[in-house]
Each structure stands twice: as structure tokens, then as C-alpha cells.
Design a protein around this motif. Structure first.
Motif, PDB file in Angstrom:
ATOM      1  N   THR B  80       0.872  -1.376  -0.034  1.00 51.98           N
ATOM      2  CA  THR B  80      -0.114   0.015  -0.124  1.00 51.98           C
ATOM      3  C   THR B  80       1.039   1.347   0.025  1.00 51.98           C
ATOM      4  O   THR B  80       0.596   2.338  -0.776  1.00 51.98           O
ATOM      5  N   SER B  81       1.914   1.262   0.854  1.00 51.63           N
ATOM      6  CA  SER B  81       2.854   2.559   0.806  1.00 51.63           C
ATOM      7  C   SER B  81       3.328   2.684  -0.287  1.00 51.63           C
ATOM      8  O   SER B  81       3.542   3.605  -0.947  1.00 51.63           O
ATOM      9  N   LEU B  82       3.737   1.564  -1.070  1.00 50.78           N
ATOM     10  CA  LEU B  82       4.472   1.638  -2.412  1.00 50.78           C
ATOM     11  C   LEU B  82       3.514   2.373  -3.379  1.00 50.78           C
ATOM     12  O   LEU B  82       4.059   3.266  -3.997  1.00 50.78           O
ATOM     13  N   CYS B  83       2.088   2.054  -3.291  1.00 51.49           N
ATOM     14  CA  CYS B  83       1.308   2.374  -4.289  1.00 51.49           C
ATOM     15  C   CYS B  83       0.969   3.978  -3.935  1.00 51.49           C
ATOM     16  O   CYS B  83       0.970   4.791  -5.003  1.00 51.49           O
ATOM     17  N   LEU B  84       0.934   4.282  -2.675  1.00 49.46           N
ATOM     18  CA  LEU B  84       0.874   5.714  -2.285  1.00 49.46           C
ATOM     19  C   LEU B  84       1.840   6.599  -2.773  1.00 49.46           C
ATOM     20  O   LEU B  84       1.650   7.723  -3.425  1.00 49.46           O
ATOM     21  N   LEU B  85       3.019   6.089  -2.680  1.00 51.74           N
ATOM     22  CA  LEU B  85       4.429   6.825  -3.160  1.00 51.74           C
ATOM     23  C   LEU B  85       4.380   7.093  -4.683  1.00 51.74           C
ATOM     24  O   LEU B  85       4.647   8.175  -5.089  1.00 51.74           O
ATOM     25  N   LEU B  86       3.894   5.860  -5.198  1.00 50.97           N
ATOM     26  CA  LEU B  86       3.627   6.160  -6.764  1.00 50.97           C
ATOM     27  C   LEU B  86       2.802   7.001  -7.095  1.00 50.97           C
ATOM     28  O   LEU B  86       2.915   7.861  -7.963  1.00 50.97           O
ATOM     29  N   LEU B  87       1.540   7.022  -6.406  1.00 53.15           N
ATOM     30  CA  LEU B  87       0.356   7.977  -6.723  1.00 53.15           C
ATOM     31  C   LEU B  87       0.721   9.478  -6.710  1.00 53.15           C
ATOM     32  O   LEU B  87       0.756  10.293  -7.361  1.00 53.15           O
ATOM     33  N   ILE B  88       1.599   9.559  -5.447  1.00 49.70           N
ATOM     34  CA  ILE B  88       2.031  11.098  -4.944  1.00 49.70           C
ATOM     35  C   ILE B  88       3.029  11.306  -6.194  1.00 49.70           C
ATOM     36  O   ILE B  88       3.234  12.629  -6.526  1.00 49.70           O
ATOM     37  N   THR B  89       3.945  10.539  -6.528  1.00 50.01           N
ATOM     38  CA  THR B  89       4.854  10.859  -7.535  1.00 50.01           C
ATOM     39  C   THR B  89       4.176  11.447  -8.896  1.00 50.01           C
ATOM     40  O   THR B  89       4.483  12.476  -9.497  1.00 50.01           O
ATOM     41  N   VAL B  90       3.319  10.856  -9.167  1.00 47.61           N
ATOM     42  CA  VAL B  90       2.440  11.106 -10.599  1.00 47.61           C
ATOM     43  C   VAL B  90       1.722  12.205 -10.424  1.00 47.61           C
ATOM     44  O   VAL B  90       1.823  13.138 -11.099  1.00 47.61           O
ATOM     45  N   VAL B  91       0.835  12.551  -9.160  1.00 49.25           N
ATOM     46  CA  VAL B  91       0.119  13.976  -8.950  1.00 49.25           C
ATOM     47  C   VAL B  91       1.239  15.017  -8.948  1.00 49.25           C
ATOM     48  O   VAL B  91       0.972  15.994  -9.490  1.00 49.25           O
ATOM     49  N   PHE B  92       2.507  14.740  -8.167  1.00 49.92           N
ATOM     50  CA  PHE B  92       3.333  15.906  -8.058  1.00 49.92           C
ATOM     51  C   PHE B  92       3.879  16.331  -9.786  1.00 49.92           C
ATOM     52  O   PHE B  92       4.222  17.420  -9.966  1.00 49.92           O
ATOM     53  N   ALA B  93       4.218  15.378 -10.371  1.00 48.37           N
ATOM     54  CA  ALA B  93       4.551  15.336 -11.789  1.00 48.37           C
ATOM     55  C   ALA B  93       3.776  16.168 -12.693  1.00 48.37           C
ATOM     56  O   ALA B  93       4.222  17.037 -13.442  1.00 48.37           O
TER      57      ALA B  93
END
Lengths: 205, 171
Positions: B80-93
Motif C-alpha cells: 500500500t505504501s509503495l502504491c501511495l508513493l507512486l500515486l503521489i509521484t504521479v500527481v506532483f509530476a
């Protein structure tokens, strides 16, 4: 009934040529290397034994030489024969060992074979005609080994390879990586030294 | 020389005794097998030591995997934390659309008054220097435009200067 001479089978390691065995051993075929060891074990062992005058040391050094040669087979380019290359490894290993063990000779001499007493030259050395008739062959063997141990390693090696093993000057030069003139001069000097050390036995009759 | 050669013959005869020294019976029958055994043992030890070294170097990784094996719940949390991290990265990008040109804009009187690319006239330069209170412009582009100050921190302006006169007093 005459015995039929067995023709070596070229498909087995025992019937293969040295070059084929080396090639197979280089590719990791231990059966081929086993055959190479069998072919040269006696000569390699004898050379090291005559240099060290100790059976246990000779056994260890001979085994180490064969193992080192196997591991270094990849670097063997075939510029010389495998036999000469193997000899060179054994000679260098032995000389390095003796340099580390300098002046700490511990004799472990092998027994003399049955034929010794039938060798006329040797019998003459201990016969009634010589001034040292009380000296037995075993005692003579000990004195001879002591005299050899007093020579430097390169001089002893030349004497062992030429006068004991019967190698030619050219072969010795290749094994010891020096020129033939050096081999000849070392041989002359070594014999001269031995003559001095064994004067009481080496007198001309 | 002949005497020497003769003596050497005796030495050679003596050395023949060495040829009769033989190792214990059966010694050579097992020699080659011992060599092969040592080669095999050496190869096995080498591969074993390699495996041990890899295991020692990757020990932390094994311990890390061990945590997952003992606690299955941690696996879910980690995923879950890995998925969140990925999601945050995409949003910030997506939101990082800052144009590079804005990062190069220079604020300040010179930048606003004068177009940095347009050639500067002497009047404009004098006016800008005067407005900055003692800033000396240099033709050397490396030199920064620092206000020239006196030893005591006072800006060096024309009012602080006094013309020296060497005329006799009273004239």
C-alpha cells in the motif's frame, strides 16, 4: 605362448595424445587430467624428492604442482610441451620452498630398491677394493644426500635434472629458463663441489 | 682436465645411487586420484565460499524478506505504501509545470528599466548608476555590481569627496 601387445585405444584417455589430453583437461575433463598426472607423476615426484631429500615434502610439493598446473591450464599457450611447462612449475615451486626452508634440512629418505646391490658401479664403491669397505649403501646414500644439500638450489637442480634424471642441456635450459652455457657452467661447478664433498668416495681408482 | 673428468665419472657413478631411491610401495597407484580429489575439493570449497560470501553480503536482504514471511500483514502495508508513493509521484509530476524561463527573470531597477539584450546608451548607464547610489559598472562581465563602500561602510559618493588644493592659503 607369446603375449599379445595391447594397442592403446585412442578413445580412452590412456590412448590419447598429450595435446588432446591437455585440450580436454583445459575444458574441465578431470579424467583427461588424471591421465596426464599418471604420465608424469614419477618424474615430477623424483625431481622434487632429489631436491628436498624428504618424501613427505616431495609428496606435498608434487601434488601442489599438479594442482597449480591444472588451475593454470587456461594460461598454457602451448609454446612449449606440457611436460616442460609442468616441470617449470614444479621446479619453481620447489626452489621457492627450499629458499623458505633454508638450512633446515630434515631428511626422510626413501628406501633403495632391490637392484642397488646388483649395480656394479655402486658395489664397487663399497667393495673391498675401496678404502671404505665398511661403508654400506645406506650410509653412502645418506652421505650423498648430505653433499647434494650443500649445493645451492640452482646447482643442485642442474645436477638432479642431468645426472640423476638424464635430461639434456637444452631441456634443462628450457625448464630453468636460462641459456645452455649457464646450464653447463652450473653443472661443472656442481660436480666440482660434489667431488670435494665426496672426495673419499669419488677418488679415481 | 682429464683427471677432473675422471673424477666426475666417479661423481656420476655415485649419483646413480639416487636413481635407486624409491618411494613406499603403492605410492604412485593412489597419487593421481589424490590430486584429482584435491582439485575437486578445491573447486567445491571455492564455490561454497562464493555462495557464503554472497549470502553474507545479501544478509540484510534475507532479513528483510524474513520479516514478510513472519508477518503477512506487513506485506499489505508495504505494498500500500509503495502504491501511495507512486500515486503521489504521479500527481506532483502533473503539477510541476513551472516554465524554465521564469526562473531566469531578474528583478530590480536595472532589469525593469533596461532591456538586458538591448544596447545600453551612456546616458542610461549614468542614470542607472546614479540611481543605485555609487554602484560602479564594470565592463568586465565577471565583476559583480557591488556598491563601492569606504573603509567605514559609508557609500562613496561625490559629496564625500573634497578636491585638494595646493594653492597657498588666502588665495
Amino acid at each position: 605362448m607369446p603375449e599379445t601387445a595391447s594397442i592403446p585405444d585412442a578413445s580412452t584417455p590412456a590412448g590419447m595424445l598429450e595435446g588432446d589430453l591437455v585440450r580436454r583437461a583445459r575444458n574441465g575433463d578431470l579424467n583427461a587430467y588424471d591421465e596426464l598426472v599418471k604420465r608424469y607423476q614419477e618424474r615430477i615426484y623424483a625431481t622434487i624428492y632429489h631436491m628436498t631429500a624428504n618424501h613427505e615434502d616431495a609428496n606435498d610439493l608434487a601434488q601442489d604442482s599438479f594442482i597449480k598446473a591444472y588451475r593454470a591450464l587456461k594460461s598454457f599457450k602451448g609454446g612449449s610441451s606440457f611436460y616442460t611447462w609442468l616441470y617449470r612449475i614444479a621446479v619453481n615451486k620447489t626452489i621457492n620452498f627450499l629458499k623458505q626452508r633454508r638450512n633446515k634440512h630434515h631428511y626422510s629418505l626413501n628406501d633403495l630398491d632391490f637392484n642397488t646391490e646388483h649395480n656394479p658401479d655402486l658395489v664397487a664403491l663399497i667393495s673391498d677394493k675401496t678404502p671404505h669397505r665398511e661403508v654400506g649403501l645406506t650410509e653412502l646414500q645418506k652421505k650423498l644426500n648430505e653433499a647434494l644439500m650443500r649445493l645451492s638450489e640452482p646447482h643442485r637442480m642442474v645436477v638432479v635434472l642431468h645426472d640423476v634424471q638424464g635430461q639434456s642441456h637444452e631441456e634443462i635450459a628450457e625448464i630453468m629458463d636460462c641459456n645452455i652455457g649457464t646450464v653447463r657452467s652450473r653443472l661443472f661447478y656442481a660436480r666440482q663441489q660434489l667431488q670435494g664433498y665426496l672426495a673419499e668416495y669419488a677418488k679415481s681408482t | 682436465m682429464n683427471q677432473n673428468e675422471n673424477n666426475f665419472e666417479q661423481v656420476k657413478k655415485l649419483l646413480k645411487l639416487k636413481q635407486h631411491e624409491i618411494p613406499p610401495p603403492g605410492y604412485f597407484s593412489s597419487f593421481s586420484s589424490e590430486v584429482i580429489l584435491r582439485i575437486r575439493a578445491g573447486a567445491a570449497a571455492h564455490s561454497q565460499s562464493l555462495a557464503e560470501r554472497l549470502q553474507a553480503e545479501a544478509g540484510w536482504f534475507h532479513r528483510f524478506l524474513g520479516i514478510f514471511e513472519s508477518r503477512p500483514g506487513v506485506v499489505g502495508g508495504f505494498a500500500t505504501s509503495l502504491c501511495l508513493l507512486l500515486l503521489i509521484t504521479v500527481v506532483f509530476a502533473d503539477h510541476s509545470d513551472v516554465s524554465p524561463g521564469s526562473l531566469l527573470t531578474v528583478s530590480g531597477p536595472v532589469a525593469t528599466a533596461v532591456d538586458p539584450i538591448a544596447p545600453i546608451t551612456t546616458q542610461q548607464l549614468v542614470a542607472s548608476v546614479g540611481s543605485m547610489g555609487g554602484i560602479v559598472a564594470s565592463t568586465n562581465p565577471v565583476t559583480s555590481l557591488q556598491p563601492v563602500t569606504t573603509l567605514f561602510g559609508q557609500p562613496a559618493s561625490a559629496a564625500l569627496f573634497q578636491t585638494a588644493s595646493f594653492a597657498p592659503a588666502g588665495q
